[in-house]
Design a protein around this motif. Structure first.
Motif, PDB file in Angstrom:
ATOM      1  N   ALA A   1      73.292  17.829  19.430  1.00 17.00           N
ATOM      2  CA  ALA A   1      72.834  16.564  20.012  1.00 17.00           C
ATOM      3  C   ALA A   1      72.703  16.687  21.528  1.00 17.00           C
ATOM      4  N   LYS A   2      73.640  17.404  22.133  1.00 14.63           N
ATOM      5  CA  LYS A   2      73.582  17.611  23.582  1.00 14.63           C
ATOM      6  C   LYS A   2      72.345  18.424  23.951  1.00 14.63           C
ATOM      7  N   HIS A   3      72.056  19.456  23.167  1.00 13.13           N
ATOM      8  CA  HIS A   3      70.874  20.277  23.444  1.00 13.13           C
ATOM      9  C   HIS A   3      69.578  19.492  23.228  1.00 13.13           C
ATOM     10  N   LEU A   4      69.545  18.631  22.222  1.00 11.70           N
ATOM     11  CA  LEU A   4      68.357  17.807  21.999  1.00 11.70           C
ATOM     12  C   LEU A   4      68.143  16.821  23.150  1.00 11.70           C
ATOM     13  N   ALA A   5      69.221  16.253  23.655  1.00 11.59           N
ATOM     14  CA  ALA A   5      69.104  15.348  24.799  1.00 11.59           C
ATOM     15  C   ALA A   5      68.602  16.103  26.028  1.00 11.59           C
ATOM     16  N   GLU A   6      69.099  17.312  26.215  1.00 11.96           N
ATOM     17  CA  GLU A   6      68.652  18.128  27.347  1.00 11.96           C
ATOM     18  C   GLU A   6      67.182  18.504  27.194  1.00 11.96           C
ATOM     19  N   GLN A   7      66.776  18.823  25.973  1.00 10.94           N
ATOM     20  CA  GLN A   7      65.378  19.159  25.720  1.00 10.94           C
ATOM     21  C   GLN A   7      64.469  17.961  25.999  1.00 10.94           C
ATOM     22  N   THR A   8      64.907  16.775  25.600  1.00  9.21           N
ATOM     23  CA  THR A   8      64.140  15.559  25.869  1.00  9.21           C
ATOM     24  C   THR A   8      64.017  15.318  27.371  1.00  9.21           C
ATOM     25  N   LYS A   9      65.119  15.554  28.083  1.00  7.19           N
ATOM     26  CA  LYS A   9      65.098  15.382  29.538  1.00  7.19           C
ATOM     27  C   LYS A   9      64.103  16.349  30.179  1.00  7.19           C
ATOM     28  N   PHE A  10      64.104  17.595  29.729  1.00  8.24           N
ATOM     29  CA  PHE A  10      63.172  18.575  30.279  1.00  8.24           C
ATOM     30  C   PHE A  10      61.728  18.225  29.942  1.00  8.24           C
ATOM     31  N   ALA A  11      61.487  17.720  28.742  1.00  8.62           N
ATOM     32  CA  ALA A  11      60.131  17.328  28.359  1.00  8.62           C
ATOM     33  C   ALA A  11      59.649  16.166  29.225  1.00  8.62           C
ATOM     34  N   THR A  12      60.524  15.214  29.474  1.00  5.23           N
ATOM     35  CA  THR A  12      60.164  14.083  30.328  1.00  5.23           C
ATOM     36  C   THR A  12      59.873  14.545  31.750  1.00  5.23           C
ATOM     37  N   GLU A  13      60.697  15.452  32.244  1.00  4.04           N
ATOM     38  CA  GLU A  13      60.482  15.977  33.592  1.00  4.04           C
ATOM     39  C   GLU A  13      59.170  16.763  33.679  1.00  4.04           C
ATOM     40  N   THR A  14      58.852  17.493  32.618  1.00  2.00           N
ATOM     41  CA  THR A  14      57.592  18.245  32.581  1.00  2.00           C
ATOM     42  C   THR A  14      56.394  17.292  32.623  1.00  2.00           C
ATOM     43  N   LEU A  15      56.463  16.212  31.845  1.00  2.00           N
ATOM     44  CA  LEU A  15      55.375  15.229  31.858  1.00  2.00           C
ATOM     45  C   LEU A  15      55.217  14.593  33.239  1.00  2.00           C
ATOM     46  N   LYS A  16      56.339  14.310  33.893  1.00  2.00           N
ATOM     47  CA  LYS A  16      56.283  13.716  35.230  1.00  2.00           C
ATOM     48  C   LYS A  16      55.637  14.687  36.217  1.00  2.00           C
ATOM     49  N   LEU A  17      56.026  15.954  36.146  1.00  2.00           N
ATOM     50  CA  LEU A  17      55.444  16.944  37.055  1.00  2.00           C
ATOM     51  C   LEU A  17      53.954  17.136  36.799  1.00  2.00           C
ATOM     52  N   GLU A  18      53.544  17.107  35.532  1.00 10.77           N
ATOM     53  CA  GLU A  18      52.121  17.220  35.212  1.00 10.77           C
ATOM     54  C   GLU A  18      51.343  16.018  35.757  1.00 10.77           C
ATOM     55  N   ARG A  19      51.920  14.834  35.650  1.00 16.09           N
ATOM     56  CA  ARG A  19      51.272  13.634  36.189  1.00 16.09           C
ATOM     57  C   ARG A  19      51.155  13.719  37.707  1.00 16.09           C
ATOM     58  N   ASP A  20      52.243  14.144  38.341  1.00 15.23           N
ATOM     59  CA  ASP A  20      52.215  14.281  39.797  1.00 15.23           C
ATOM     60  C   ASP A  20      51.183  15.313  40.242  1.00 15.23           C
ATOM     61  N   ARG A  21      51.082  16.411  39.495  1.00 18.97           N
ATOM     62  CA  ARG A  21      50.101  17.452  39.830  1.00 18.97           C
ATOM     63  C   ARG A  21      48.682  16.928  39.649  1.00 18.97           C
ATOM     64  N   ALA A  22      48.454  16.100  38.647  1.00 18.99           N
ATOM     65  CA  ALA A  22      47.114  15.544  38.418  1.00 18.99           C
ATOM     66  C   ALA A  22      46.747  14.520  39.491  1.00 18.99           C
TER      67      ALA A  22
ATOM     68  N   ALA B   1      47.894  14.542  42.659  1.00 23.37           N
ATOM     69  CA  ALA B   1      48.013  15.088  44.017  1.00 23.37           C
ATOM     70  C   ALA B   1      46.687  15.065  44.783  1.00 23.37           C
ATOM     71  N   PRO B   2      45.554  15.472  44.193  1.00 24.34           N
ATOM     72  CA  PRO B   2      44.305  15.401  44.964  1.00 24.34           C
ATOM     73  C   PRO B   2      43.952  13.980  45.398  1.00 24.34           C
ATOM     74  N   TRP B   3      44.192  13.000  44.542  1.00 29.01           N
ATOM     75  CA  TRP B   3      43.918  11.611  44.905  1.00 29.01           C
ATOM     76  C   TRP B   3      44.831  11.161  46.041  1.00 29.01           C
ATOM     77  N   GLN B   4      46.051  11.600  46.003  1.00 28.38           N
ATOM     78  CA  GLN B   4      46.986  11.233  47.058  1.00 28.38           C
ATOM     79  C   GLN B   4      46.521  11.806  48.404  1.00 28.38           C
ATOM     80  N   ILE B   5      46.059  13.038  48.392  1.00 31.97           N
ATOM     81  CA  ILE B   5      45.559  13.657  49.622  1.00 31.97           C
ATOM     82  C   ILE B   5      44.319  12.916  50.114  1.00 31.97           C
ATOM     83  N   ALA B   6      43.426  12.577  49.208  1.00 35.88           N
ATOM     84  CA  ALA B   6      42.199  11.879  49.598  1.00 35.88           C
ATOM     85  C   ALA B   6      42.514  10.505  50.184  1.00 35.88           C
ATOM     86  N   LEU B   7      43.376   9.764  49.532  1.00 37.55           N
ATOM     87  CA  LEU B   7      43.716   8.428  50.037  1.00 37.55           C
ATOM     88  C   LEU B   7      44.471   8.507  51.362  1.00 37.55           C
TER      89      LEU B   7
END
Length: 92
Positions: free
Chosen positions: A41-62, A64-70
């Motif tokens: 259960a601890k490993h599944l919670a950690e995996q979920t946390k990493f997946a959420t962090e990965t999605l956040k980083l992918e969103r931030d990377r997508a 980033a160009p708009w942030q620079i432009a604005l």
């Protein structure tokens, strides 16, 4: 009769000891299983946390160009406003 009664008691005691050992072993296995389930259960919670962090980083990377432009447009507007104020100050 006493000679035959003693081995029967020993057999019963031996069976009781075996049963106790088997129960103790079953308790140990149940405790280990619970420990492994908690670890899973601890490993599944950690995996979920990493997946959420990965999605956040992918969103931030997508985004980033708009942030620079604005940011560039905001800086341009600030420079334009400062230039207009400077011209108004000198020209008027």
């Amino acid at each position: 009769m006493t000679a035959s009664a003693a081995p029967a008691n020993l057999d019963l005691e031996e069976q009781r000891v075996r049963i106790r050992r088997a129960l103790d072993e079953a308790d140990k296995l149940a405790a280990e299983r619970s420990k492994l389930a908690a670890e899973q259960a601890k490993h599944l919670a950690e995996q979920t946390k990493f997946a959420t962090e990965t999605l956040k980083l992918e969103r931030d990377r997508a985004l980033a160009p708009w942030q620079i432009a604005l940011s560039g447009m905001a800086a341009g507007a600030a420079f334009f406003g400062a230039g207009a104020a400077f011209i108004k100050l000198l020209g008027a």
